[in-house]
Design a protein around this motif. Structure first.
Motif, PDB file in Angstrom:
ATOM      1  N   SER A 172       0.793  -1.231   0.000  1.00  0.00           N
ATOM      2  CA  SER A 172       0.000   0.000   0.000  1.00  0.00           C
ATOM      3  C   SER A 172       0.821   1.276   0.000  1.00  0.00           C
ATOM      4  N   GLY A 173       2.134   1.175   0.215  1.00  0.00           N
ATOM      5  CA  GLY A 173       2.940   2.377   0.411  1.00  0.00           C
ATOM      6  C   GLY A 173       2.887   2.875   1.837  1.00  0.00           C
ATOM      7  N   LEU A 174       2.529   1.983   2.768  1.00  0.00           N
ATOM      8  CA  LEU A 174       2.450   2.357   4.185  1.00  0.00           C
ATOM      9  C   LEU A 174       3.472   1.607   5.038  1.00  0.00           C
ATOM     10  N   GLY A 175       4.528   1.119   4.406  1.00  0.00           N
ATOM     11  CA  GLY A 175       5.649   0.560   5.153  1.00  0.00           C
ATOM     12  C   GLY A 175       5.400  -0.776   5.814  1.00  0.00           C
ATOM     13  N   SER A 176       4.566  -1.637   5.213  1.00  0.00           N
ATOM     14  CA  SER A 176       4.312  -2.938   5.845  1.00  0.00           C
ATOM     15  C   SER A 176       5.587  -3.782   5.901  1.00  0.00           C
ATOM     16  N   SER A 177       6.415  -3.703   4.867  1.00  0.00           N
ATOM     17  CA  SER A 177       7.681  -4.455   4.868  1.00  0.00           C
ATOM     18  C   SER A 177       8.618  -3.922   5.948  1.00  0.00           C
ATOM     19  N   ALA A 178       8.722  -2.602   6.037  1.00  0.00           N
ATOM     20  CA  ALA A 178       9.581  -1.998   7.057  1.00  0.00           C
ATOM     21  C   ALA A 178       9.110  -2.364   8.457  1.00  0.00           C
ATOM     22  N   ALA A 179       7.785  -2.377   8.661  1.00  0.00           N
ATOM     23  CA  ALA A 179       7.244  -2.737   9.968  1.00  0.00           C
ATOM     24  C   ALA A 179       7.591  -4.174  10.328  1.00  0.00           C
ATOM     25  N   ALA A 180       7.527  -5.073   9.345  1.00  0.00           N
ATOM     26  CA  ALA A 180       7.874  -6.476   9.594  1.00  0.00           C
ATOM     27  C   ALA A 180       9.345  -6.619   9.967  1.00  0.00           C
ATOM     28  N   ILE A 181      10.200  -5.921   9.237  1.00  0.00           N
ATOM     29  CA  ILE A 181      11.643  -5.983   9.520  1.00  0.00           C
ATOM     30  C   ILE A 181      11.945  -5.437  10.905  1.00  0.00           C
ATOM     31  N   VAL A 182      11.394  -4.275  11.207  1.00  0.00           N
ATOM     32  CA  VAL A 182      11.633  -3.656  12.516  1.00  0.00           C
ATOM     33  C   VAL A 182      11.069  -4.525  13.627  1.00  0.00           C
ATOM     34  N   ALA A 183       9.901  -5.115  13.409  1.00  0.00           N
ATOM     35  CA  ALA A 183       9.300  -5.979  14.431  1.00  0.00           C
ATOM     36  C   ALA A 183      10.202  -7.168  14.737  1.00  0.00           C
ATOM     37  N   GLY A 184      10.725  -7.819  13.686  1.00  0.00           N
ATOM     38  CA  GLY A 184      11.595  -8.973  13.895  1.00  0.00           C
ATOM     39  C   GLY A 184      12.875  -8.609  14.633  1.00  0.00           C
ATOM     40  N   LEU A 185      13.506  -7.538  14.199  1.00  0.00           N
ATOM     41  CA  LEU A 185      14.764  -7.119  14.835  1.00  0.00           C
ATOM     42  C   LEU A 185      14.525  -6.626  16.262  1.00  0.00           C
ATOM     43  N   PHE A 186      13.523  -5.786  16.424  1.00  0.00           N
ATOM     44  CA  PHE A 186      13.234  -5.209  17.741  1.00  0.00           C
ATOM     45  C   PHE A 186      12.831  -6.308  18.726  1.00  0.00           C
ATOM     46  N   GLY A 187      11.981  -7.246  18.258  1.00  0.00           N
ATOM     47  CA  GLY A 187      11.555  -8.342  19.127  1.00  0.00           C
ATOM     48  C   GLY A 187      12.712  -9.216  19.559  1.00  0.00           C
ATOM     49  N   ALA A 188      13.582  -9.583  18.614  1.00  0.00           N
ATOM     50  CA  ALA A 188      14.739 -10.418  18.953  1.00  0.00           C
ATOM     51  C   ALA A 188      15.681  -9.691  19.897  1.00  0.00           C
ATOM     52  N   ASN A 189      15.863  -8.399  19.660  1.00  0.00           N
ATOM     53  CA  ASN A 189      16.761  -7.613  20.514  1.00  0.00           C
ATOM     54  C   ASN A 189      16.245  -7.559  21.945  1.00  0.00           C
ATOM     55  N   GLU A 190      14.935  -7.415  22.091  1.00  0.00           N
ATOM     56  CA  GLU A 190      14.339  -7.405  23.434  1.00  0.00           C
ATOM     57  C   GLU A 190      14.464  -8.781  24.091  1.00  0.00           C
ATOM     58  N   MET A 191      14.225  -9.833  23.333  1.00  0.00           N
ATOM     59  CA  MET A 191      14.322 -11.194  23.884  1.00  0.00           C
ATOM     60  C   MET A 191      15.737 -11.506  24.361  1.00  0.00           C
ATOM     61  N   LEU A 192      16.723 -10.899  23.711  1.00  0.00           N
ATOM     62  CA  LEU A 192      18.130 -11.142  24.069  1.00  0.00           C
ATOM     63  C   LEU A 192      18.662 -10.158  25.110  1.00  0.00           C
TER      64      LEU A 192
END
Length: 294
Positions: A88-108
């Protein structure tokens, strides 16, 4: 169990091609919980497509952070509720990437800094204009300087945003393919001055100025003519306020006075609907928050 939220984003914002990005008050919410193996389930936007397997941008980003940190990734149950419209041009791919990285970083236990996460997200996405506001929130100016990503983040007022997405096939590769290989000096100068003024107008909530200078000669003219109804919808949106393609499109984003939001939404959507194209519409505001834990 870890629960996080990541916002949608709108990049380019008229003349700020590949440099400007704004976080929006539209969210994907994701939970991570230790498990025997990797599982991934989605509710909401994109569920039909994303529930076909466990390999996607989010899980790849999650695994990559473990690899970068030299940690062994154990099993994890990932559940997402997505509100960000896909393609849609609303950054769904960027949100997925940030979610994965941010989530893993918090878990670690947060081995990577915010800058470290931004650099890794940019490496995956290829450019920082969406991942930076998804991570940091607010309005973000991003440039890549050799190995460094330089960003400046700004708070902006609670402006009213109308977003209309036509349901058309508009892959990112096509949105990039229609762009010219070079632009004239005149067009480059046209954009540079307006990009600076867009930042100033957004910071001050100056809709009158924004409406005057949110034009572009580098990407929008080339993309709009390939989106059915796109140019007419864009012109309709400009009657109500400052308008632009959101990211690479196909969504149109308009910054409007709050009392005009519903009328703007209906009339922009009507342009597409007259051509037999269905639409999705959102009325929202910018978000000062980027990715965060709940």
């Amino acid at each position: 169990m870890l629960k996080i939220r990541v916002p949608a984003t709108s990049a380019n914002l008229g003349p700020g091609f590949d440099c400007l990005g704004l976080a929006l008050n539209v969210w994907n919410e994701i939970t991570f919980e230790a498990a025997h193996k990797l599982t991934y389930r989605v509710a909401g936007e994109g569920a039909e497509k994303l529930n076909k397997g466990t390999r996607n941008l989010l899980t790849k980003a999650y695994a990559l952070l473990y690899e970068v940190c030299g940690e062994k990734m154990g099993g994890v149950q990932i559940c997402a509720h997505n509100e960000i419209l896909m393609s849609s041009g609303l950054g769904s791919s960027a949100a997925a990437i940030v979610a994965g990285l941010f989530g893993a970083n918090e878990m670690l236990g947060r081995p990577l800094s915010e800058n470290g996460l931004l650099k890794l997200a940019t490496e995956i996405e290829g450019h920082p204009d969406n991942v930076a506001p998804a991570l940091l929130g607010g309005l973000v100016v991003s440039v890549m300087a050799r190995q460094e990503i330089i960003t400046r983040r700004y708070e902006i007022p609670e402006l009213t945003l109308v977003i209309v997405k036509p349901i058309v096939d508009w892959p990112t590769r096509v949105a990039r393919a229609v762009l010219p290989k070079s632009v004239s000096r005149v067009d480059a100068v046209y954009n540079v001055g307006r990009a600076v003024l867009v930042v100033d107008a957004l910071r001050n909530g100056d809709l009158e100025l924004l409406q005057k200078i949110m034009d572009d000669r580098i990407h929008q003219p080339y993309r709009l003519k390939h989106i059915s109804g796109g140019l007419s919808a864009y012109k309709t949106a400009k009657r109500f306020g400052a308008a632009a393609l959101s990211g690479a499109g196909p969504s149109i984003i308009a910054f409007v006075p709050p009392e005009n939001a519903e009328k703007a939404k209906k009339e922009i959507a009507a342009v597409f609907e007259e051509r037999g194209i269905e639409t999705r519409e959102i009325v929202t505001k910018p978000s000062s928050k980027g990715a965060y834990t709940i």
